[in-house]
Write a protein that holds these residues in place. Structure first.
Motif, PDB file in Angstrom:
ATOM      1  N   ALA A  21     -20.139 -46.939  30.518  1.00 41.79           N
ATOM      2  CA  ALA A  21     -21.287 -46.705  29.649  1.00 41.79           C
ATOM      3  C   ALA A  21     -22.185 -47.942  29.685  1.00 41.79           C
ATOM      4  CB  ALA A  21     -20.809 -46.439  28.222  1.00 41.79           C
ATOM      5  N   GLN A  75     -16.059 -44.689  11.530  1.00 43.67           N
ATOM      6  CA  GLN A  75     -17.182 -44.251  12.359  1.00 43.67           C
ATOM      7  C   GLN A  75     -16.756 -43.166  13.334  1.00 43.67           C
ATOM      8  OE1 GLN A  75     -20.332 -45.547  11.705  1.00 43.67           O
ATOM      9  NE2 GLN A  75     -19.153 -46.416  10.011  1.00 43.67           N
ATOM     10  N   GLY A  76     -17.706 -42.730  14.154  1.00 43.76           N
ATOM     11  CA  GLY A  76     -17.440 -41.677  15.123  1.00 43.76           C
ATOM     12  C   GLY A  76     -16.897 -42.215  16.434  1.00 43.76           C
ATOM     13  N   LEU A  77     -16.839 -41.314  17.410  1.00 44.75           N
ATOM     14  CA  LEU A  77     -16.282 -41.644  18.710  1.00 44.75           C
ATOM     15  C   LEU A  77     -17.366 -42.177  19.642  1.00 44.75           C
ATOM     16  CD1 LEU A  77     -14.173 -38.379  19.042  1.00 44.75           C
ATOM     17  CD2 LEU A  77     -13.318 -40.649  18.420  1.00 44.75           C
ATOM     18  N   TRP A 137     -17.926 -43.241  23.756  1.00 44.12           N
ATOM     19  CA  TRP A 137     -17.406 -43.241  25.119  1.00 44.12           C
ATOM     20  C   TRP A 137     -17.683 -44.572  25.788  1.00 44.12           C
ATOM     21  CZ3 TRP A 137     -19.931 -43.170  30.060  1.00 44.12           C
ATOM     22  CH2 TRP A 137     -19.115 -42.802  31.137  1.00 44.12           C
ATOM     23  N   TRP A 140      -4.665 -37.299  24.692  1.00 43.72           N
ATOM     24  CA  TRP A 140      -5.086 -38.578  24.124  1.00 43.72           C
ATOM     25  C   TRP A 140      -3.883 -39.476  23.873  1.00 43.72           C
ATOM     26  CZ3 TRP A 140     -10.227 -39.769  22.275  1.00 43.72           C
ATOM     27  CH2 TRP A 140     -11.156 -38.745  22.488  1.00 43.72           C
ATOM     28  N   GLY A 141      -4.099 -40.777  24.049  1.00 43.51           N
ATOM     29  CA  GLY A 141      -3.095 -41.736  23.619  1.00 43.51           C
ATOM     30  C   GLY A 141      -3.126 -41.857  22.100  1.00 43.51           C
ATOM     31  N   VAL A 171     -12.266 -44.289  25.071  1.00 44.19           N
ATOM     32  CA  VAL A 171     -13.142 -43.931  23.955  1.00 44.19           C
ATOM     33  C   VAL A 171     -12.729 -44.803  22.783  1.00 44.19           C
ATOM     34  CG1 VAL A 171     -13.812 -42.095  22.341  1.00 44.19           C
ATOM     35  CG2 VAL A 171     -13.354 -41.537  24.747  1.00 44.19           C
ATOM     36  N   TYR A 177      -8.947 -45.612  22.411  1.00 47.69           N
ATOM     37  CA  TYR A 177      -8.138 -44.514  22.913  1.00 47.69           C
ATOM     38  C   TYR A 177      -8.334 -44.353  24.420  1.00 47.69           C
ATOM     39  CZ  TYR A 177      -7.877 -42.676  18.073  1.00 47.69           C
ATOM     40  OH  TYR A 177      -7.663 -42.485  16.723  1.00 47.69           O
ATOM     41  N   PHE A 211     -11.478 -33.547  27.119  1.00 52.31           N
ATOM     42  CA  PHE A 211     -10.498 -34.617  26.936  1.00 52.31           C
ATOM     43  C   PHE A 211      -9.278 -33.998  26.244  1.00 52.31           C
ATOM     44  CE2 PHE A 211     -13.750 -36.956  28.477  1.00 52.31           C
ATOM     45  CZ  PHE A 211     -14.670 -37.523  27.615  1.00 52.31           C
ATOM     46  N   GLN A 222     -13.324 -46.033  18.510  1.00 51.51           N
ATOM     47  CA  GLN A 222     -13.756 -45.547  17.199  1.00 51.51           C
ATOM     48  C   GLN A 222     -13.665 -46.696  16.208  1.00 51.51           C
ATOM     49  OE1 GLN A 222     -11.343 -42.331  15.508  1.00 51.51           O
ATOM     50  NE2 GLN A 222     -13.208 -41.432  14.661  1.00 51.51           N
TER      51      GLN A 222
END
Lengths: 117, 110
Positions: free
Chosen positions: A61, A43-45, A47, A107-108, A37, A95, A104, A39
């Motif tokens: 994706a 901004q937003g996330l 995938w 997370w790293g 994922v 990430y 999820f 970012q």
């Protein structure tokens, strides 16, 4: 519980490629799907795709198809992300995340990739 | 790819209750459920609620998720200063064969 340790920050020129890594520990690496994922700053996330560490099958994706490749090394419990033909739009924190229990949940710390001439 | 819709910002007073919404469709939230993530500035996201509205171990009971049709909600009771963060919903979209995210809601605790 587990932990995901990601590789360090990268600075790349437009048109270049980047390879990121994500090393899992503390849980069964091959038992859970793993995702990437990203970012962009402020901004937003977004995938990018998922890989089954056990079988190796992947789903990307559509936005990234043809430009992204995910791989895993079960001997070292490490996940890899390759992204090529980089542009400034790819500047983001990337990430890795483990999907467990319907979300999820691990997370790293994230890897900052900066694309700049 | 099409995403989920979240209000950009919500502001509530300390110790009050905030309800954040996430609107999808029958291909994602309506059929698959939604997850909720909390992200503080400079940190990776943290899972607050999984697709079946369960809280992972260690997540406060002040966070509860629900769904009505294609609208998912996250309710946070007894707001605390540390609840000020960005909140994202996500869901598997079976028509896109992809995970989709909402744009995020910035929660401000006054």
């Amino acid at each position: 519980q587990g932990q995901l340790e990601q590789s360090g920050a990268e600075v790349k020129k437009p048109g270049a490629s980047v390879k990121l890594s994500c090393k899992a520990s503390g849980y069964s690496f091959t038992s859970h799907l793993m995702h990437w994922v990203r970012q962009a700053p402020g901004q937003g996330l977004e995938w990018m795709g998922v890989i089954n560490p056990s079988a190796g099958d992947k789903l990307y994706a559509k936005t990234f198809q043809g430009r992204v490749s995910m791989a895993r090394d079960t001997s070292t419990s490490t996940l890899y992300l390759d992204l090529n033909s980089l542009t400034s739009e790819d500047t983001a924190v990337y990430y890795c995340a483990t999907e467990r229990g319907g979300g999820f949940d691990l997370w790293g710390q994230g890897t900052m990739v900066t694309v700049s001439s | 790819q099409a995403g989920l819709t979240q209000p950009p910002s919500v502001s509530k007073d300390l110790r009050q209750t905030a309800t954040l919404t996430c609107t999808g469709n029958n291909n994602n939230v309506g059929n698959e459920g939604a997850t909720w993530l909390q992200q503080h500035q400079g940190h990776p996201p943290k899972l607050l609620s999984s697709r079946n509205n369960n809280r992972p171990s260690g997540i406060s009971e002040r966070f509860s998720a629900s769904r009505s049709g294609s609208i998912a909600s996250l309710t946070i009771t007894g707001l605390q200063p540390e609840d000020e963060a960005d909140y994202y919903c996500s869901a598997w979209d079976s028509s896109l064969s992809a995970w989709v995210f909402g744009g995020g809601t910035k929660l401000t605790v006054l």
